[in-house]
Enzyme design. Structure first.
Site, PDB file in Angstrom:
ATOM      1  CG  ASP A   5      -2.162   0.844   0.986  1.00  0.00           C
ATOM      2  OD1 ASP A   5      -3.205   0.579   1.592  1.00  0.00           O
ATOM      3  OD2 ASP A   5      -2.085   1.788   0.163  1.00  0.00           O
TER       4      ASP A   5
HETATM    5  C1  GLC Z   1      -4.169   4.337  -0.219  1.00  0.00           C
HETATM    6  C2  GLC Z   1      -5.110   3.201   0.094  1.00  0.00           C
HETATM    7  C3  GLC Z   1      -5.168   2.149  -0.968  1.00  0.00           C
HETATM    8  C4  GLC Z   1      -4.981   2.789  -2.328  1.00  0.00           C
HETATM    9  C5  GLC Z   1      -3.580   3.346  -2.395  1.00  0.00           C
HETATM   10  C6  GLC Z   1      -3.339   4.107  -3.715  1.00  0.00           C
HETATM   11  O1  GLC Z   1      -3.425   4.693   0.901  1.00  0.00           O
HETATM   12  O2  GLC Z   1      -4.912   2.538   1.340  1.00  0.00           O
HETATM   13  O3  GLC Z   1      -6.439   1.495  -0.837  1.00  0.00           O
HETATM   14  O4  GLC Z   1      -5.153   1.810  -3.348  1.00  0.00           O
HETATM   15  O5  GLC Z   1      -3.278   4.202  -1.309  1.00  0.00           O
HETATM   16  O6  GLC Z   1      -4.140   5.227  -3.741  1.00  0.00           O
END
Ligand code: GLC
Length: 734
Positions: free
Chosen positions: A292
């Site tokens: 993430d």
């Molecule tokens: C965010 C979220 C994730 C998302 C990623 C890209 O922090 O936790 O669900 O896909 O970053 O935006």
């Protein structure tokens, strides 16, 4: 002499097979007639350490649009980058950057473009929590296929979706993004989403790679706060959180995203057990895991990494292949390999996985996106129709006293509340490139719906929050001159989603105050609620004749709502997440373990039962359930068991009815939930007619339990199969 030295130095840097690449005819990895695994191996053999490391990194292309993730954009994007998060809806920019990768780098490896397409790209359909209330996985699959078509044609090959985190705490804003409190429900919709996104071939220009997230246990966030510790035993990991991912991987999900949360001491992005032992070794997943945003670097504040290099080491060795904007792998992975801390094999395995997804997407052979007009990509009539139908089927009629709904035989309707003329907040969180185009407000939709039948008037009454009561008078005057008040309340879009935890799931006091004031006028009140989470409606329920939750319906906005109010649409939604009596009850969910003293241990100050249970939802017609029939009441393992129930539409209009099949195992080696959903089926039943619902029980899958090592166990003894208030005993004998 100098040339000889240069030659020797170069040959140390670049594998021999590539030295003569420009002399050979097209290299094997560029030959689309070759099988993918051969192309991967050929390309891998040509790559330098630096080129391999860069494939394992993801930057954003330009400023990110996710306010929770602040990071400097990487300005001079290297053509060797593995992936980019793409924030544009226009493929032109993608093609320009892709050209740099294909034409200005040594090997011409295409970039993989990803983005958060959670419930639509431009055509936005209901948030996932609402989709689940439709109990229509086929329709959700269609909606995801619409999202995939709009996404791929706009330059994005990969969506960071579906989010399939089982969640039971509405204070956590991200409940909006998943499919509710039940493992089986999340598993069914995980499969539907993966099929919708990926279709039958990833290389189709209308399909995208899916990404199961957030692996794993993110929904157990302590007290509903975000990014925090989660206490998850191995038993709970397997019997509550693993199923959606296991089924999503079986459905062929190309990728997964590792989670932020600390799983009982080992964060999701450094968890070798989940990321490698289970995902790679047991489930044989052959795609890759992306972190993430920042979840590798965040191993430092979580106390399991001393610095970014240590974080890179821990995450990579655990099984995270790609670094999303942590800037850990690009800076440290090469050194870790040179120092022998990360093996060449592990590095190559990671690169192989990323290349495999790129080859399967057809990016090597068609790296660019055809530039098309927006009208040929977005809001296609069939897409809008799917979104509207899903929005209709997501609406849950919570209460309908004296059958005040559907609303007929009225001449004056007062439409009041901060959501009545709203569009933006009806899109919900993570609405990608959704905009207010085509969105008809609830007020406008009701005016159109009652055109020529009733006079529809508007007063705002109050804001979403704050303490301004100046609008009350106007709303009361309008209500006093009307036959009925349709009150449109709820949450702003930013009150749910990521980094959007709330200490209470009640609506702001000003909204409740408005209801109380209007109720004093003695007019019937119909509450229309839009939110990204279950709400505490305990004080509002007694003040309203009818209540319905529309979740956050997306582009269709007010039209489905007006259809339900007028009766053009017979509501069929049923809750995918319990509505607690109050925030103080949280966590409260249907498949709880039984108390040691079911008759005691209750709250002293409030009921211990929720306001509306999982699977609650009313219709404008009525259904009568027959008794459950079983093909055998006593049977040995591996014997087929068929159960069925007949349902008659005893009302005066046709309607959908979803039958939820639960099981219970009252005595087992481990304590099991009081009941567990194992099947559901939705059918349209004409008034006066009867439908038969069947469930082919796989004894081990549906009656057995899974232990803390993921082993499924079916013990002999008594089980119950349940539908509504009906149940039938099944005995498994050795
Ligand atoms: C965010 C979220 C994730 C998302 C990623 C890209 O922090 O936790 O669900 O896909 O970053 O935006």
């Amino acid at each position: 002499m100098k040339n000889i030295i240069t030659y020797c130095l170069l040959s140390l840097m670049i594998p021999a097979t590539s030295l003569f690449a420009d002399q050979e005819e097209k290299p094997l990895y560029k030959d689309k007639k070759q099988v993918i695994e051969k192309r991967i191996e050929d390309l891998l053999s040509r790559m330098t350490l630096a080129e391999k490391v860069m494939q394992l990194n993801q930057y954003t292309l330009g400023r990110n649009d996710n306010a929770n993730n602040m990071a400097d954009p990487v300005n001079d994007i290297p053509g060797e980058i593995g992936s980019l998060i793409y924030f544009s809806s226009d493929p032109e920019l993608r093609n320009r950057v892709q050209h740099k990768a294909m034409e200005q780098t040594r090997l011409g490896i295409p970039i993989l473009f990803g983005y958060d397409v959670i419930h639509g790209f431009r055509t936005i359909y209901p948030i996932s929590l609402g989709q689940a209330c439709s109990w229509n996985p086929g329709l959700v699959e269609q909606a995801c296929a619409v999202a995939a078509q709009e996404t791929r044609m706009s330059g994005v090959d990969w969506t960071f979706s579906p989010m399939i985190d089982v969640a039971r705490d509405g204070r956590w804003g991200r409940v909006a993004e998943g499919y509710g409190e039940d493992p089986y429900t999340n598993a069914v919709f995980a499969v539907a989403s993966v099929k919708g996104y990926q279709g039958t071939s990833l290389s189709s220009k209308k399909n995208v790679a899916a990404c199961l997230k957030h692996y794993i246990g993110y929904g157990a966030s302590e007290a509903g706060r975000d990014y925090v510790y989660t206490e998850i035993s191995k038993q709970t990991l397997w019997d509550t959180y693993m199923l959606p991912y296991q089924e999503g991987v079986k459905a062929g999900a190309a990728t997964l995203m590792s989670s932020f949360n600390d799983i009982s001491g080992t964060p999701g992005s450094a968890n070798k057990y989940t990321l490698t032992e289970v995902l790679k070794n047991q489930w044989k997943h052959d795609g890759f895991v992306v972190s993430d945003w920042g979840s590798i670097e965040q191993l430092r504040p979580q106390g399991v990494a001393a610095d970014k290099k240590d974080a890179a080491f821990k995450a990579f060795q655990a099984g995270v292949e790609m670094d999303m904007m942590n800037r850990c792998y690009d800076q440290h992975l090469g050194d870790l390999v040179k120092e022998g801390k990360v093996s060449q094999d592990r590095l190559d395995d990671a690169v192989r996985r990323v290349l495999r997804v790129k080859f399967r997407l057809g990016l090597f052979d068609q790296p660019y996106t055809a530039v098309t007009k927006e009208k040929d990509r977005f809001f296609l009539p069939a897409s809008l129709a799917i979104a509207e139908k899903l929005a209709e089927e997501s609406v849950v009629l919570l209460k309908n006293e004296h059958k005040i709904l559907p609303l007929t035989n009225v001449s004056k309707i007062a439409v009041v509340g901060p959501m009545a003329k709203n569009q933006f907040d009806l899109l919900g969180s993570w609405a990608a490139h959704g905009n207010q185009d085509r969105m008809v407000t609830i007020y406008e939709a009701l005016k159109a719906e009652y055109q020529g039948k009733a006079e529809v008037s508007y007063a705002q009454g109050c804001n979403f929050d704050g303490d301004l009561t100046s609008g009350f008078e106007e709303a009361k005057n309008l209500a006093s001159k009307s036959d009925v008040v349709v009150l449109c309340l709820g949450e702003k879009r930013g009150w749910s989603g990521e980094n959007a935890s709330r200490s209470t799931i009640a609506l702001p006091a000003i909204q409740e105050q408005l209801v109380m004031e209007l109720k004093k006028l003695g007019k019937p009140v119909i509450l229309i609620l839009s939110s990204g989470r279950p709400l505490d409606l305990t004080r509002l329920a007694p003040l309203s004749e009818a209540m319905l939750t529309i979740w956050q319906p997306g582009t269709p906005a007010g039209k489905p709502v007006a259809g339900v109010v007028s009766g053009r649409v017979n509501p069929s939604g049923k809750l995918s997440m319990t509505f607690p009596y109050t925030s103080g009850q949280i966590p409260v969910y249907y498949n709880q373990r039984q108390s040691a003293r079911p008759h005691q241990g209750k709250y002293q100050d409030i009921p211990s039962t929720p306001l509306y249970e999982f699977a609650h939802g009313l219709s404008y017609t009525t259904f009568q359930y027959g008794d459950i029939k079983v093909s055998a009441a006593q049977l040995k393992r591996n014997t087929p068991l068929k159960v069925e129930v007949s349902v008659t539409n005893t009302g005066d209009r046709d309607g959908y009815e979803t039958v939820h099949w639960f099981i219970s195992d009252p005595v087992s080696t481990i304590s099991r939930p009081v009941k567990e959903l194992k099947h559901f089926d939705k059918q349209w039943i004409k008034k006066g007619e009867t439908a038969t619902y069947q469930f082919e029980v796989d004894l081990e899958r549906d009656l057995g339990f899974v232990d803390g090592e993921g082993k499924r166990i079916l013990e002999s003894g008594d089980y119950y199969v349940m539908v509504k208030d009906k149940k039938v005993k099944i005995e498994i004998v050795d």
